[in-house]
Structure formats: structure tokens, C-alpha cells
Design a protein around this motif. Structure first.
Motif, PDB file in Angstrom:
ATOM      1  N   PHE A 180      92.649  36.391  60.731  1.00 40.43           N
ATOM      2  CA  PHE A 180      92.216  37.555  59.962  1.00 40.43           C
ATOM      3  C   PHE A 180      93.033  38.793  60.336  1.00 40.43           C
ATOM      4  O   PHE A 180      93.501  39.526  59.449  1.00 40.43           O
ATOM      5  N   ASN A 181      93.213  39.018  61.635  1.00 37.50           N
ATOM      6  CA  ASN A 181      93.867  40.248  62.091  1.00 37.50           C
ATOM      7  C   ASN A 181      95.382  40.226  61.960  1.00 37.50           C
ATOM      8  O   ASN A 181      96.007  41.269  61.730  1.00 37.50           O
ATOM      9  N   LYS A 182      95.984  39.048  62.103  1.00 34.37           N
ATOM     10  CA  LYS A 182      97.441  38.984  62.137  1.00 34.37           C
ATOM     11  C   LYS A 182      98.068  38.333  60.896  1.00 34.37           C
ATOM     12  O   LYS A 182      99.282  38.164  60.826  1.00 34.37           O
ATOM     13  N   TYR A 183      97.233  37.974  59.912  1.00 32.58           N
ATOM     14  CA  TYR A 183      97.785  37.402  58.680  1.00 32.58           C
ATOM     15  C   TYR A 183      97.133  37.999  57.432  1.00 32.58           C
ATOM     16  O   TYR A 183      97.822  38.385  56.493  1.00 32.58           O
ATOM     17  N   ILE A 184      95.801  38.068  57.421  1.00 34.61           N
ATOM     18  CA  ILE A 184      95.097  38.542  56.223  1.00 34.61           C
ATOM     19  C   ILE A 184      95.076  40.063  56.138  1.00 34.61           C
ATOM     20  O   ILE A 184      95.485  40.645  55.123  1.00 34.61           O
ATOM     21  N   SER A 211      78.682  39.464  47.724  1.00 39.01           N
ATOM     22  CA  SER A 211      77.837  39.973  48.802  1.00 39.01           C
ATOM     23  C   SER A 211      78.039  39.095  50.030  1.00 39.01           C
ATOM     24  O   SER A 211      78.603  37.993  49.936  1.00 39.01           O
ATOM     25  N   ARG A 212      77.549  39.571  51.165  1.00 36.72           N
ATOM     26  CA  ARG A 212      77.682  38.797  52.404  1.00 36.72           C
ATOM     27  C   ARG A 212      76.995  37.434  52.269  1.00 36.72           C
ATOM     28  O   ARG A 212      77.528  36.420  52.717  1.00 36.72           O
ATOM     29  N   ARG A 213      75.829  37.418  51.655  1.00 36.85           N
ATOM     30  CA  ARG A 213      75.087  36.166  51.482  1.00 36.85           C
ATOM     31  C   ARG A 213      75.877  35.174  50.621  1.00 36.85           C
ATOM     32  O   ARG A 213      75.939  33.978  50.923  1.00 36.85           O
ATOM     33  N   MET A 214      76.497  35.665  49.540  1.00 37.36           N
ATOM     34  CA  MET A 214      77.286  34.789  48.672  1.00 37.36           C
ATOM     35  C   MET A 214      78.539  34.287  49.372  1.00 37.36           C
ATOM     36  O   MET A 214      78.951  33.142  49.180  1.00 37.36           O
ATOM     37  N   ILE A 215      79.139  35.146  50.186  1.00 42.60           N
ATOM     38  CA  ILE A 215      80.328  34.735  50.945  1.00 42.60           C
ATOM     39  C   ILE A 215      79.986  33.594  51.890  1.00 42.60           C
ATOM     40  O   ILE A 215      80.697  32.587  51.962  1.00 42.60           O
ATOM     41  N   ILE A 216      78.885  33.737  52.606  1.00 39.87           N
ATOM     42  CA  ILE A 216      78.458  32.707  53.554  1.00 39.87           C
ATOM     43  C   ILE A 216      78.179  31.393  52.838  1.00 39.87           C
ATOM     44  O   ILE A 216      78.604  30.323  53.278  1.00 39.87           O
ATOM     45  N   GLY A 217      77.472  31.454  51.705  1.00 39.74           N
ATOM     46  CA  GLY A 217      77.163  30.241  50.960  1.00 39.74           C
ATOM     47  C   GLY A 217      78.401  29.536  50.454  1.00 39.74           C
ATOM     48  O   GLY A 217      78.507  28.307  50.549  1.00 39.74           O
ATOM     49  N   ASP A 218      79.363  30.302  49.940  1.00 42.57           N
ATOM     50  CA  ASP A 218      80.580  29.698  49.403  1.00 42.57           C
ATOM     51  C   ASP A 218      81.457  29.146  50.521  1.00 42.57           C
ATOM     52  O   ASP A 218      82.075  28.085  50.369  1.00 42.57           O
ATOM     53  N   LEU A 219      81.519  29.852  51.634  1.00 39.91           N
ATOM     54  CA  LEU A 219      82.326  29.378  52.763  1.00 39.91           C
ATOM     55  C   LEU A 219      81.822  28.037  53.288  1.00 39.91           C
ATOM     56  O   LEU A 219      82.619  27.170  53.674  1.00 39.91           O
ATOM     57  N   LYS A 220      80.509  27.852  53.297  1.00 36.40           N
ATOM     58  CA  LYS A 220      79.952  26.580  53.747  1.00 36.40           C
ATOM     59  C   LYS A 220      80.450  25.431  52.879  1.00 36.40           C
ATOM     60  O   LYS A 220      80.777  24.348  53.374  1.00 36.40           O
ATOM     61  N   ASP A 221      80.485  25.680  51.584  1.00 36.43           N
ATOM     62  CA  ASP A 221      80.919  24.642  50.643  1.00 36.43           C
ATOM     63  C   ASP A 221      82.427  24.438  50.680  1.00 36.43           C
ATOM     64  O   ASP A 221      82.909  23.311  50.648  1.00 36.43           O
ATOM     65  N   GLU A 222      83.172  25.513  50.749  1.00 39.80           N
ATOM     66  CA  GLU A 222      84.629  25.439  50.650  1.00 39.80           C
ATOM     67  C   GLU A 222      85.320  25.036  51.946  1.00 39.80           C
ATOM     68  O   GLU A 222      86.433  24.504  51.915  1.00 39.80           O
ATOM     69  N   THR A 223      84.692  25.293  53.097  1.00 40.14           N
ATOM     70  CA  THR A 223      85.369  25.039  54.374  1.00 40.14           C
ATOM     71  C   THR A 223      84.708  23.981  55.236  1.00 40.14           C
ATOM     72  O   THR A 223      85.393  23.328  56.026  1.00 40.14           O
ATOM     73  N   LEU A 282      83.801  39.847  59.693  1.00 43.48           N
ATOM     74  CA  LEU A 282      85.134  40.442  59.619  1.00 43.48           C
ATOM     75  C   LEU A 282      85.385  41.053  58.241  1.00 43.48           C
ATOM     76  O   LEU A 282      85.989  42.125  58.127  1.00 43.48           O
ATOM     77  N   ILE A 283      84.918  40.376  57.205  1.00 44.23           N
ATOM     78  CA  ILE A 283      85.077  40.904  55.846  1.00 44.23           C
ATOM     79  C   ILE A 283      84.269  42.183  55.678  1.00 44.23           C
ATOM     80  O   ILE A 283      84.757  43.178  55.125  1.00 44.23           O
ATOM     81  N   GLU A 284      83.026  42.162  56.165  1.00 41.01           N
ATOM     82  CA  GLU A 284      82.160  43.340  56.056  1.00 41.01           C
ATOM     83  C   GLU A 284      82.759  44.533  56.799  1.00 41.01           C
ATOM     84  O   GLU A 284      82.780  45.652  56.291  1.00 41.01           O
ATOM     85  N   GLU A 285      83.248  44.291  58.000  1.00 36.57           N
ATOM     86  CA  GLU A 285      83.772  45.366  58.845  1.00 36.57           C
ATOM     87  C   GLU A 285      85.056  45.972  58.281  1.00 36.57           C
ATOM     88  O   GLU A 285      85.366  47.146  58.544  1.00 36.57           O
ATOM     89  N   ASN A 286      85.798  45.185  57.523  1.00 40.54           N
ATOM     90  CA  ASN A 286      87.108  45.641  57.030  1.00 40.54           C
ATOM     91  C   ASN A 286      87.175  45.673  55.507  1.00 40.54           C
ATOM     92  O   ASN A 286      88.257  45.621  54.932  1.00 40.54           O
ATOM     93  N   TYR A 287      86.017  45.791  54.881  1.00 40.16           N
ATOM     94  CA  TYR A 287      85.956  45.651  53.422  1.00 40.16           C
ATOM     95  C   TYR A 287      86.838  46.661  52.681  1.00 40.16           C
ATOM     96  O   TYR A 287      87.572  46.299  51.759  1.00 40.16           O
TER      97      TYR A 287
END
Length: 218
Positions: free
Chosen positions: A115-119, A160-172, A185-190
Motif C-alpha cells: 500500500f505504502n510503496k506501490y499504491i 463504504s468500509r463495510r462494502m470494501i471488506i465484503g468484496d475483499l473477502k470474495d475477491e482475495t 489503510l484505505i480509510e486513513e488515506n482516502y
């Protein structure tokens, strides 16, 4: 897995009652996106969802044997190919899932590094850090690209944070602790991520204008 196969069998049975020729319609096109029938597209999305889950839960050979019992060969090839394409990021993150099992804190550390050194910002020698986690440079590149694509999608879609978490579970398929760290990390650096997206879009538009101007002068 058995429940998924029953669900798939039920979907095929129900749709065959409505339209016996649906399989031929699918086999007649080169790309499933070409299908205009909304009901058929809806069914295909459900079939792909089930196949995605099958491929996550079982080795491909085992899942393929089960699918062949339900789906015609040409249809199976097309929907399995589509499912594989949609799981590109999931496959890329396999080394992270393996790292989680060995040491969860290492996986969280790796995701934070990406996240910090690429995204968020790019560091030229970033891919050399993979050796610290027993991950090859080529693997780390795929992991970083997949995570970058997901984060970009979430920011562009205003998830939203809740949707991000749900999608990440499925995608990763990552563990909750790792997923929570990504969401944090997304919330802190939005705002920074939003700004990066705006710059990327402006850069893209500028390149398109340059291409058009070059074409017009020929």
C-alpha cells in the motif's frame, strides 16, 4: 461443494423449463457479454458465481469433473473461462494466503508495504522487498497490481468500509485481520487516493487528446 453443485443443477433445470434453447444461444456467441437476453445474463452471472466458488474450494481437475456432469462441453468451457478470468486477482494473492498461515503479522506487514510503496506512492526498488517474505519478484508484482486494481475500484465506486471488506473477502480470500488492515489503510488515506485517481484520469484524458490531435494532423 455438493451444495454448490446442487445449486448449479437447480439453476440449469429451472432455466431449461423456461427456455430449452438457452444453451445453444450461449454457444453461438464468442463472448458472453454479447448476450442481450437479460434473464439469460442474470442466470450466467449466477452460474459464474457458483463456478468461482467451486474453483476456490477444490482443485481445478476435481471441479471440472463435477461441472462436466451438469453443463454441456461448449458452455462449460465458456463459463469456466469467464470464471477463471474473474479470479485472476484471487490466484495472484495465493502467496499472501500462504503467508497468512505461516505468520499472519507478516501478511499484514506485506500488504502495508504494498500500500505504502506501490499504491499510495511508488518506490522504484519496491519489488526487491519480496525476498523478505519468501515471495518472488514476479509474484510480488502480480500481488501489487491486483491490490492496486481493487483499491482503485473501491475509490472510484465510493465504496463504504463495510462494502470494501465484503468484496475483499470474495475477491482475495484473505483472513479477516488482513482484510481489516486493507480497509483501515484505505480509510486513513482516502483523500490521497481520491487525488491520485483524479490525476490518473487527467493523465489519461491528456494522452487521449494528444492521440486525437496527432491523428488529425496526419
Amino acid at each position: 461443494m455438493e451444495k454448490l453443485m446442487k445449486d448449479l443443477d437447480e439453476i440449469v433445470r429451472k432455466y431449461n423449463q423456461q427456455e430449452a434453447e438457452w444453451q445453444e444461444k450461449i454457444e453461438a456467441v464468442d463472448n458472453l457479454s454479447e448476450i442481450s437476453d437479460s434473464e439469460l445474463r442474470k442466470l450466467l452471472n449466477e452460474v459464474v458465481r457458483i463456478i468461482r466458488q467451486l474453483l476456490k474450494e477444490a482443485p481445478f481437475e476435481e471441479a471440472e469433473k463435477k461441472l462436466k456432469k451438469v453443463l454441456p462441453k461448449k458452455l462449460e468451457e465458456k463459463v469456466v473461462k469467464l470464471a477463471h478470468q474473474s479470479l485472476k486477482g484471487y490466484y495472484a494473492l495465493a502467496p499472501v494466503r500462504a503467508l497468512e498461515k505461516e505468520r499472519l503479522e507478516g501478511a499484514v506487514s506485506l500488504i502495508t508495504l504494498i500500500f505504502n510503496k506501490y499504491i499510495l506512492r511508488y518506490e522504484k526498488d519496491f519489488f526487491l522487498f519480496g525476498s523478505e517474505y519468501n515471495i518472488e519478484e514476479s509474484q510480488l508484482k502480480k500481488i501489487a497490481e491486483s491490490m492496486d486494481s481493487l483499491v482503485s475500484f473501491y475509490v472510484q465506486s465510493h465504496y463504504s468500509r463495510r462494502m470494501i471488506i465484503g468484496d475483499l473477502k470474495d475477491e482475495t480470500g484473505l483472513m479477516d485481520a488482513t482484510i481489516e488492515s486493507v480497509a483501515d489503510l484505505i480509510e486513513e488515506n482516502y483523500q490521497k487516493l481520491q487525488f491520485n485517481e483524479i490525476l490518473d484520469q487527467l493523465r489519461y484524458l491528456d494522452s487521449r487528446v494528444s492521440e486525437l490531435e496527432s491523428y488529425e494532423t496526419k
